[in-house]
Design a protein around this motif. Sequence first.
Motif, PDB file in Angstrom:
ATOM      1  N   TYR A   6       1.060  -1.265   0.130  1.00  0.00           N
ATOM      2  CA  TYR A   6       0.007   0.073   0.082  1.00  0.00           C
ATOM      3  C   TYR A   6       0.765   1.271   0.046  1.00  0.00           C
ATOM      4  O   TYR A   6       1.780   1.476   0.958  1.00  0.00           O
ATOM      5  N   LEU A   7       0.725   2.071  -0.981  1.00  0.00           N
ATOM      6  CA  LEU A   7       1.399   3.441  -1.119  1.00  0.00           C
ATOM      7  C   LEU A   7       0.338   4.577  -1.089  1.00  0.00           C
ATOM      8  O   LEU A   7      -0.538   4.538  -1.374  1.00  0.00           O
ATOM      9  N   ARG A   8       0.879   5.776  -0.553  1.00  0.00           N
ATOM     10  CA  ARG A   8       0.293   6.828  -0.370  1.00  0.00           C
ATOM     11  C   ARG A   8       0.906   8.038  -0.260  1.00  0.00           C
ATOM     12  O   ARG A   8       1.808   8.209   0.501  1.00  0.00           O
ATOM     13  N   HIS A   9       0.829   9.146  -0.978  1.00  0.00           N
ATOM     14  CA  HIS A   9       1.211  10.383  -0.781  1.00  0.00           C
ATOM     15  C   HIS A   9       0.152  11.476  -0.537  1.00  0.00           C
ATOM     16  O   HIS A   9      -1.054  11.300  -1.398  1.00  0.00           O
ATOM     17  N   SER A  10       0.504  12.517   0.122  1.00  0.00           N
ATOM     18  CA  SER A  10      -0.598  13.572   0.458  1.00  0.00           C
ATOM     19  C   SER A  10      -1.119  14.447  -0.692  1.00  0.00           C
ATOM     20  O   SER A  10      -1.927  14.977  -0.886  1.00  0.00           O
ATOM     21  N   THR A  11      -0.029  14.963  -1.540  1.00  0.00           N
ATOM     22  CA  THR A  11      -0.219  15.954  -2.673  1.00  0.00           C
ATOM     23  C   THR A  11       0.157  15.637  -3.912  1.00  0.00           C
ATOM     24  O   THR A  11       1.026  14.808  -3.941  1.00  0.00           O
ATOM     25  N   ASP A  12      -0.295  16.390  -4.963  1.00  0.00           N
ATOM     26  CA  ASP A  12       0.153  15.831  -6.269  1.00  0.00           C
ATOM     27  C   ASP A  12       1.802  16.291  -6.646  1.00  0.00           C
ATOM     28  O   ASP A  12       2.253  15.985  -7.716  1.00  0.00           O
ATOM     29  N   LYS A  13       2.240  17.183  -5.666  1.00  0.00           N
ATOM     30  CA  LYS A  13       3.576  17.445  -5.655  1.00  0.00           C
ATOM     31  C   LYS A  13       4.486  16.536  -5.200  1.00  0.00           C
ATOM     32  O   LYS A  13       5.847  16.694  -5.409  1.00  0.00           O
ATOM     33  N   PRO A  32       1.462  -7.343  -5.560  1.00  0.00           N
ATOM     34  CA  PRO A  32       0.407  -6.037  -6.159  1.00  0.00           C
ATOM     35  C   PRO A  32       0.641  -4.856  -5.376  1.00  0.00           C
ATOM     36  O   PRO A  32       0.691  -4.973  -4.084  1.00  0.00           O
ATOM     37  N   VAL A  33       0.425  -3.544  -6.007  1.00  0.00           N
ATOM     38  CA  VAL A  33       0.381  -2.519  -5.387  1.00  0.00           C
ATOM     39  C   VAL A  33      -0.772  -1.879  -5.596  1.00  0.00           C
ATOM     40  O   VAL A  33      -1.752  -1.754  -6.490  1.00  0.00           O
ATOM     41  N   TYR A  34      -1.393  -1.254  -4.379  1.00  0.00           N
ATOM     42  CA  TYR A  34      -2.524  -0.554  -4.193  1.00  0.00           C
ATOM     43  C   TYR A  34      -2.217   0.917  -3.867  1.00  0.00           C
ATOM     44  O   TYR A  34      -1.135   0.998  -2.754  1.00  0.00           O
ATOM     45  N   ASP A  35      -2.688   1.957  -4.359  1.00  0.00           N
ATOM     46  CA  ASP A  35      -2.132   3.145  -3.827  1.00  0.00           C
ATOM     47  C   ASP A  35      -3.315   4.139  -4.140  1.00  0.00           C
ATOM     48  O   ASP A  35      -4.421   4.232  -4.439  1.00  0.00           O
ATOM     49  N   ASP A  36      -2.906   5.304  -3.285  1.00  0.00           N
ATOM     50  CA  ASP A  36      -4.001   6.397  -3.209  1.00  0.00           C
ATOM     51  C   ASP A  36      -2.869   7.803  -3.144  1.00  0.00           C
ATOM     52  O   ASP A  36      -2.509   8.330  -2.271  1.00  0.00           O
ATOM     53  N   PRO A  37      -2.683   8.067  -4.553  1.00  0.00           N
ATOM     54  CA  PRO A  37      -1.869   9.151  -4.837  1.00  0.00           C
ATOM     55  C   PRO A  37      -2.698  10.490  -4.417  1.00  0.00           C
ATOM     56  O   PRO A  37      -3.916  10.580  -4.579  1.00  0.00           O
ATOM     57  N   ALA A  38      -2.051  11.534  -4.089  1.00  0.00           N
ATOM     58  CA  ALA A  38      -2.600  12.897  -3.465  1.00  0.00           C
ATOM     59  C   ALA A  38      -3.818  12.758  -2.783  1.00  0.00           C
ATOM     60  O   ALA A  38      -4.898  13.170  -3.195  1.00  0.00           O
ATOM     61  N   THR A  39      -3.775  12.023  -1.612  1.00  0.00           N
ATOM     62  CA  THR A  39      -4.805  11.908  -0.680  1.00  0.00           C
ATOM     63  C   THR A  39      -4.336  12.296   0.573  1.00  0.00           C
ATOM     64  O   THR A  39      -3.256  11.601   1.030  1.00  0.00           O
ATOM     65  N   SER A  40      -5.029  13.168   1.409  1.00  0.00           N
ATOM     66  CA  SER A  40      -4.692  13.522   2.338  1.00  0.00           C
ATOM     67  C   SER A  40      -4.784  12.563   3.553  1.00  0.00           C
ATOM     68  O   SER A  40      -5.459  11.534   3.547  1.00  0.00           O
ATOM     69  N   SER A  41      -3.913  12.672   4.604  1.00  0.00           N
ATOM     70  CA  SER A  41      -3.880  11.583   5.923  1.00  0.00           C
ATOM     71  C   SER A  41      -5.234  11.827   6.498  1.00  0.00           C
ATOM     72  O   SER A  41      -5.441  10.973   7.604  1.00  0.00           O
TER      73      SER A  41
END
Length: 171
Positions: A6-13, A32-41
Amino acid sequence: MADRLYLRHSTDKQTDARQRHALAALLAAGAPVYDDPATSSRVLSLDRAGFKRLLDEAAVGDTIRIADAARLFRSVADVLALRPVLIRRGLHLKVESGLLSGIDLAADDPGTKVVVSVLAAVLEFQRDMISENTKEGVAAAAASGKVLGRPSALDKDAAVELVKAHREGAA
């Protein structure tokens, strides 16, 4: 029993490069990779599209692997909602780097419960401090007369010329 990343980062930058580095061996193995890009914590993990998809596809005994705990949760409320779901579904949660590496954060024992609750409180405090420091920095910059925001793509003369050309029908 499969590993699911699982991957996540907070902003599109921001990017997930640091997370991918920490999970490199698992990525190379084809997990397998699941992600939530540009997603606030501030969005609870159970409400994120990528994490929901991970849960939909996970089977009993699977292990969710994250680079660091802050990528999945940063609040006590999130942990209190997340842990019972993972325990009920028979899933494991492991952090790949840092202080908590190797510990199953979804283990159903009192010691893990207190460690995860304290960790969540610290991460929530960290998130709040980042927000507070950002607000203070913006206020200080504005007070010192700095122009905030994205710089203009055109200087004043170019903007005047563009408006003039538009009015004359050339642009």
